[in-house]
Design an enzyme around this catalytic site. Sequence first.
Site, short mmCIF file in Angstrom:
data_model
loop_
_atom_site.label_atom_id
_atom_site.label_comp_id
_atom_site.label_asym_id
_atom_site.label_seq_id
_atom_site.Cartn_x
_atom_site.Cartn_y
_atom_site.Cartn_z
N ASP A 266 0.88 -1.17 0.00
CA ASP A 266 0.00 0.00 0.00
C ASP A 266 0.91 1.22 0.00
OD1 ASP A 266 -1.63 2.14 0.60
OD2 ASP A 266 -2.84 1.05 2.07
N ASP B 124 -3.95 -1.64 -2.55
CA ASP B 124 -2.67 -2.34 -2.64
C ASP B 124 -2.20 -2.46 -4.08
OD1 ASP B 124 -1.99 -3.25 0.14
OD2 ASP B 124 -4.07 -3.87 -0.03
N ASP C 135 -7.82 -7.48 -0.09
CA ASP C 135 -7.66 -6.19 0.57
C ASP C 135 -8.55 -6.12 1.81
OD1 ASP C 135 -6.66 -3.60 0.98
OD2 ASP C 135 -8.36 -2.70 -0.08
N LYS C 136 -8.05 -5.43 2.84
CA LYS C 136 -8.74 -5.22 4.13
C LYS C 136 -8.91 -6.52 4.92
CE LYS C 136 -9.44 -0.78 3.18
NZ LYS C 136 -8.41 -0.64 2.12
N TYR D 80 -0.48 -0.34 15.10
CA TYR D 80 -1.36 -0.61 13.97
C TYR D 80 -1.04 0.30 12.80
CZ TYR D 80 -5.29 -1.38 10.98
OH TYR D 80 -6.06 -1.69 9.89
N LYS E 249 -4.00 -3.54 7.88
CA LYS E 249 -3.97 -5.00 7.86
C LYS E 249 -2.97 -5.48 6.81
CE LYS E 249 -6.43 -6.93 11.03
NZ LYS E 249 -5.83 -7.90 11.94
N ASP E 250 -2.74 -6.77 6.79
CA ASP E 250 -1.62 -7.28 5.98
C ASP E 250 -1.99 -7.64 4.55
OD1 ASP E 250 0.33 -7.24 8.17
OD2 ASP E 250 -1.13 -8.58 9.07
N ASP E 251 -3.27 -7.62 4.25
CA ASP E 251 -3.73 -7.76 2.87
C ASP E 251 -2.94 -8.81 2.09
OD1 ASP E 251 -5.52 -5.85 3.63
OD2 ASP E 251 -4.42 -4.20 2.73
N GLN F 259 -3.99 -28.46 -11.32
CA GLN F 259 -4.23 -29.51 -12.33
C GLN F 259 -3.18 -30.63 -12.35
OE1 GLN F 259 -7.68 -27.46 -13.76
NE2 GLN F 259 -7.02 -29.51 -14.26
N ARG G 147 -10.66 -0.38 10.05
CA ARG G 147 -9.58 -0.19 11.03
C ARG G 147 -8.92 -1.51 11.43
NH1 ARG G 147 -10.04 5.22 12.47
NH2 ARG G 147 -11.94 6.05 11.60
N TYR H 95 -2.84 -3.93 18.74
CA TYR H 95 -2.08 -2.99 17.93
C TYR H 95 -2.97 -1.95 17.26
CZ TYR H 95 2.06 -5.75 18.73
OH TYR H 95 3.12 -6.38 19.31
C1 F6R Z 1 -8.09 -1.01 7.16
C2 F6R Z 1 -7.90 0.37 6.71
C3 F6R Z 1 -8.94 1.37 6.97
C4 F6R Z 1 -8.45 2.43 7.97
C5 F6R Z 1 -9.55 3.47 8.28
C6 F6R Z 1 -9.02 4.59 9.17
O1 F6R Z 1 -6.99 -1.79 6.86
O2 F6R Z 1 -6.88 0.69 6.13
O3 F6R Z 1 -10.13 0.78 7.40
O4 F6R Z 1 -8.02 1.81 9.16
O5 F6R Z 1 -10.02 4.05 7.10
O6 F6R Z 1 -7.92 5.14 8.57
P1 F6R Z 1 -7.16 6.41 9.12
O7 F6R Z 1 -6.76 6.11 10.53
O8 F6R Z 1 -5.98 6.53 8.19
O9 F6R Z 1 -8.11 7.56 9.01
MG MG Z 2 -4.24 2.30 2.73
MG MG Z 3 -4.97 -2.59 1.65
#
Ligand code: F6R
Ligand code: MG
Ligand code: MG
Length: 373
Positions: free
Chosen positions: A13, A55, A133-134, A230, A233-235, A243, A267, A356
Site C-alpha cells: 500500500d 494495494d 484487501d482489508k 497498527y 492489515k496485511d492484505d 491440475q 480499522r 495494535y
Molecule cells: C483497514 C484500513 C482502513 C483504515 C480506516 C481509518 O486496513 O486501512 O479501514 O483503518 O479508514 O484510517 P485512518 O486512521 O488513516 O483515518
Molecule cells: Mg491504505
Molecule cells: Mg490494503
Amino acid sequence: MAKRTTISIIKCDVGSLAGHHVVPKPLLDIADRNLRRAKEEELINSYYVFNVGDDLQLLMVHERGESNPEIHELAWNTFQDAAQKALKLKLYGAGQDLLKNAFSGNIRGLGPGVAEMEIEERKSEPIVVFAADKTSAGSFNLPLFRIFADPMNTAGLVIDPNMAGGFKFEVVDVQEGKKVVLKCPDEMYELLALIGTVERYIVSRVWRARDDLICASGSVTKLSLIAGKYVGKDDPVMIVRAQHGLPAVGEILAPFMHTYLVAGWMRGSHWGPIMPVGLKHARCTVFDGPPRLVALGFQVSDGAIASDDDGNPMIADFFDDPAFEPARREAMTLAAMLRRMGEFEPARLSVESMEYTTLPQVIEKLKERFTPI
Ligand code: F6R
Ligand code: MG
Ligand code: MG
C-alpha cells in the site's frame, strides 16, 4: 539441472485515492514503466501490474529464484517511486506500508507482502494467484484447507490416485516466530486445531506429500509486529499451482462459492465477510469493505507468463463471473447483519487482536478512573 522458474507476487500500500479505496492510474503507470524496463533488461521475463483496493500488486515471473535481492530491490524501488508520486499528488496514506527506510537485500520484514514459488515447469503449468484487501494472511487458512485437505471440496483427493497420499501444510506461529509441518489426512485434526486460530497460526506453504511438489505459497506478514503499532492489515497474497495431480482450477475456486468471515475490514478491527470479485470491483467501500478477494489465472511457459501474439500476458479474472454472485450477495447479507451489531463482539475483533490498534489508548486513558469493587 532442470530449468527453474520463479513466480513472485509482491504488494504494497503506497497510497490511495479517496481514503484507503483504490490505487489510481498514475501509480499503476509508474509500476508498469519500471517493470517494463526490468523486462527489457532481462531481469524478469514477464509481469502483470494490478491493484486490489489500495494495494499495488506486482506479479513477476523470472528465473532468479526466491528471495532474489535484485528482484526484491526492483519491487522496493518501484514502491518507493510510486509512494513519491502519491506524496506529490497528496494521495491518502502515501508510503503507508514502507515501514523501513533502507533496503538491505530482501523486502521481507520491510512492510510489503511477498509470496514466491520456484518451480520446475511441468508440461503445462496453470497457476492461480489470490490477492485480498482489508484482511490478513490467516484468511487463506480456510480455503487452503478445503482445497488441499477436504475431500468434500476437492474430488481429486478421492478420485485421482496422484493425490492419494495427501498434502503437507507448513504452519507459521506468528506470535512465537516458529513453524511446523503437518500432513493430511494423517494429521488433519491437529492441523485444524492450529489453523482455526487465524490470527496466530498461518498456512504459509503446501506440498504434495508423495513427492514434495510445491503447490501453494502465501505471504505471512504482520505489519503490526514490524511497526510495533497498527499501520493497516496485511492484505495477503497467495500462489496456487493447479491440475494434473494437483487440485483442478475449479476445485481451487470452489471454496469461494460461499463467503466466510475474516479479520480486518474497518480499522483492521472487525470480522467481515470476504467478497470474491473481479478486478473491476476490487475496491472497498462500505465500512471500508467488505474485504475483497481477487483470483487471477495464467499459464507459466518457458520462464514467463504465456502471452498473446502482441506479447501481452494472458490473464483470467476468475471471480468476474456470475457463478460468484451468490457468494457476493451472501457477503452483503452478512455484512449488514454484522454492522447492526456495531462495536460489540463478535462483530468487533477480540481485545487481544486489538492490541495494535488505538483501542489500548482508550483503555489507558480510563485506567486511573477504575476503582476496586
Ligand atoms: C483497514 C484500513 C482502513 C483504515 C480506516 C481509518 O486496513 O486501512 O479501514 O483503518 O479508514 O484510517 P485512518 O486512521 O488513516 O483515518
Ligand atoms: Mg491504505
Ligand atoms: Mg490494503
